[in-house]
Design a protein around this motif. Sequence first.
Motif, PDB file in Angstrom:
ATOM      1  N   GLY A   1      22.064 -27.915  38.679  1.00  0.00           N
ATOM      2  CA  GLY A   1      21.738 -27.031  39.794  1.00  0.00           C
ATOM      3  C   GLY A   1      20.816 -27.729  40.778  1.00  0.00           C
ATOM      4  N   VAL A   2      21.064 -27.528  42.078  1.00  0.00           N
ATOM      5  CA  VAL A   2      20.214 -28.105  43.110  1.00  0.00           C
ATOM      6  C   VAL A   2      19.376 -27.002  43.733  1.00  0.00           C
ATOM      7  N   LEU A   3      18.088 -27.270  43.872  1.00  0.00           N
ATOM      8  CA  LEU A   3      17.186 -26.269  44.438  1.00  0.00           C
ATOM      9  C   LEU A   3      16.739 -26.733  45.823  1.00  0.00           C
ATOM     10  N   ILE A   4      16.975 -25.912  46.837  1.00  0.00           N
ATOM     11  CA  ILE A   4      16.492 -26.209  48.188  1.00  0.00           C
ATOM     12  C   ILE A   4      15.466 -25.153  48.539  1.00  0.00           C
TER      13      ILE A   4
ATOM     14  N   ALA B   1      24.054 -18.744  48.589  1.00  0.00           N
ATOM     15  CA  ALA B   1      22.601 -18.664  48.536  1.00  0.00           C
ATOM     16  C   ALA B   1      22.013 -18.567  49.936  1.00  0.00           C
ATOM     17  N   GLU B   2      20.858 -17.880  50.033  1.00  0.00           N
ATOM     18  CA  GLU B   2      20.205 -17.746  51.327  1.00  0.00           C
ATOM     19  C   GLU B   2      18.903 -18.539  51.307  1.00  0.00           C
ATOM     20  N   ILE B   3      18.670 -19.344  52.375  1.00  0.00           N
ATOM     21  CA  ILE B   3      17.425 -20.098  52.468  1.00  0.00           C
ATOM     22  C   ILE B   3      16.865 -19.974  53.884  1.00  0.00           C
ATOM     23  N   VAL B   4      15.586 -20.351  54.009  1.00  0.00           N
ATOM     24  CA  VAL B   4      14.971 -20.394  55.339  1.00  0.00           C
ATOM     25  C   VAL B   4      14.981 -21.856  55.807  1.00  0.00           C
ATOM     26  N   ALA B   5      15.545 -22.086  57.016  1.00  0.00           N
ATOM     27  CA  ALA B   5      15.663 -23.449  57.540  1.00  0.00           C
ATOM     28  C   ALA B   5      14.998 -23.539  58.901  1.00  0.00           C
ATOM     29  N   GLY B   6      14.518 -24.731  59.262  1.00  0.00           N
ATOM     30  CA  GLY B   6      13.905 -24.940  60.564  1.00  0.00           C
ATOM     31  C   GLY B   6      14.961 -24.920  61.663  1.00  0.00           C
TER      32      GLY B   6
END
Lengths: 266, 375
Positions: free
Chosen positions: B362-365, B279-284
């Motif tokens: 399922g975990v949602l970030i 999965a792709e996410i936006v992180a600080g």
Amino acid sequence: MARRYSVQRQRGFTLIALFCFVLLYLPMVTLVAYAFNAGISTSNWEGVSLRWFHAAAANERIIDATLRSLTIAPIAGLIATVAATMAALATTRTAPYPGLTFKYAFINQPLMVPEIVTAVALLVVFSQVKVWTGYSGLGYLIAAHTAFCIPFAYLPIKARLETMDLTLERAAADLYARPWMVFRRVTLPLLWPGILAGFMLAFVVSLDDVVITEFVKSAGQETLPTYMLGQLRRQATPEMNAISTVFLGLSIAVVTLFFFLSRRKD
Amino acid sequence: MAGANRGITDLTAGKIAIKARGITKVFHGAGNAAFKALDRVSVSIRENEFFTLLGPSGCGKTTLLRLIAGFEYPDEGEILLDGKDIALLTPHQRPVNTVFQSYALFPHMTVGENIGFGLEMLGKPRREIAARVDEMLRLVRMEALKDRRTSQISGGQQQRVALARALAPQPKVLLLDEPLSALDYKLRKEMQVELKRLQHETGITFIFVTHDQEEALTMSDRIAVMSGGSILQVGTPREIYDSPDKRFVADFIGEANFLPATVLSASGDAAKVALGAGAEIVAGLPHGERPDGKVTVMVRPEHAEIASGTSGATLAGTLESAVYLGTDTHLNVRLGDGSSFVVRRQNDRCTEAGFVPGMPIGVLIRDGAAQVLKY
């Protein structure tokens, strides 16, 4: 019925304890009792009287020796206590370093070297000094007493310092106290019971000394213990018992006084 | 979006009260053993700031405090107070006072005499001292106990006297060495509020040492997290908690999940990363850093959610256990690669949770919920 086991109850303990108490106190009780004997004997009871107390109080040589003892003991005790306080501060307010144990031994030397050795050594040295200076006053006795009193004053002061929280001194410094003020306002007041105990011990030890005094004293410089020793060589009368009884009463008074003083300070 | 509310620490805000530059302190133990308590530490503490040194025991926080107080001297570096180097001055020469962990109240003085001691040593006139002692007693709400001995008052009251004593000479900086650690839980909570109030009312810079992260988060304007003789990160409680830049900081403060990831692209203070599972996410991104390649991202348990279905989830796994904690439920999820991930979910009375161990979950970030770590 089997008794429950307890370490406090062991066969023969009562007997041993009784034996020790008798050994400790029977001589003293006898001594005090015969001080009030009407007769001249220290072993045959002839009735109650204050005769020997009156005799002792009228004896000029006893008064002279007592005054001398009461001159030497406070001066030697005071000097020894000041020196011991400084020594205790120097040996506790520092991180341990090699040689510190040696310093303890050095300070406590009079406790370890046989008194007779010190006495002979002082006799030899002081007789030389007397020849050089021509001085033969009480200074020699005071100096000698000061020296052997130091460890007795040192030990209670050191013990007190070791249990004292160093953070208190740090807090005082943090609150703008200069080193001398830290000592005067925080260390000294908290150390006071230890210093008092040290002084009392030194005082009593000086008052009590025979061996070194006997060797160091010049002619006519009898202290109470050396006078008593001299008298006993001739004839033992209940006068000695009377003096000893007063001595005993005095030391009990001093110890009691100290007990209440130190309790109040805590 | 990521890090939008991060509020980068602005060093120009407020005058600097204490500036430590390149402080090194080595303790020499028995034999040749040497212990580097502080290793080239630099930090600036602003005027009127509640600044906390936080770290585990042995991290050097107390040593740094003692160097500022003057109980130790640094081997290298300088400590500037209002621009003047005080590193080698003795404690009584520094306009800095300390509240000790053991309080160190003088047992032979009354409460009032304790509080007036510093002023007396400064040579203030008697009348001024008396007035100031009364003022301090009012400030810490101890008026009635002025003539008591310090042994006749409770631990919490001793704490207040210690505070009043240290504040009475109006120091430039007040140092507090774990002052709350001896108090019980309820009193500690009370004193946290009290300390914050005192700092606000006196306007004095507080430097507070603690190993308690909760204490640090609730009281501080800024926190310096320390470990192994170094300062790892300095920031507001929110910066430290939401955007830790190192794994130690993330781990020491609060709870954290760590996930391996690869940086795909970075812009500003955010990066697009691909998690191990795809999965792709936006992180600080850590402040001023542009890492690329393999990194670790951190997600706080309460910043992750349980996905309604497995299809929209960032991470898939099975529920290992659900621990009910009253306010929250801790859901321990075993991920596909065998690692575990904790999600913290706030409870309410209306919905039945219905979590059964062993069920697929399922975990949602969400974007911005994760933080890339420097190391």
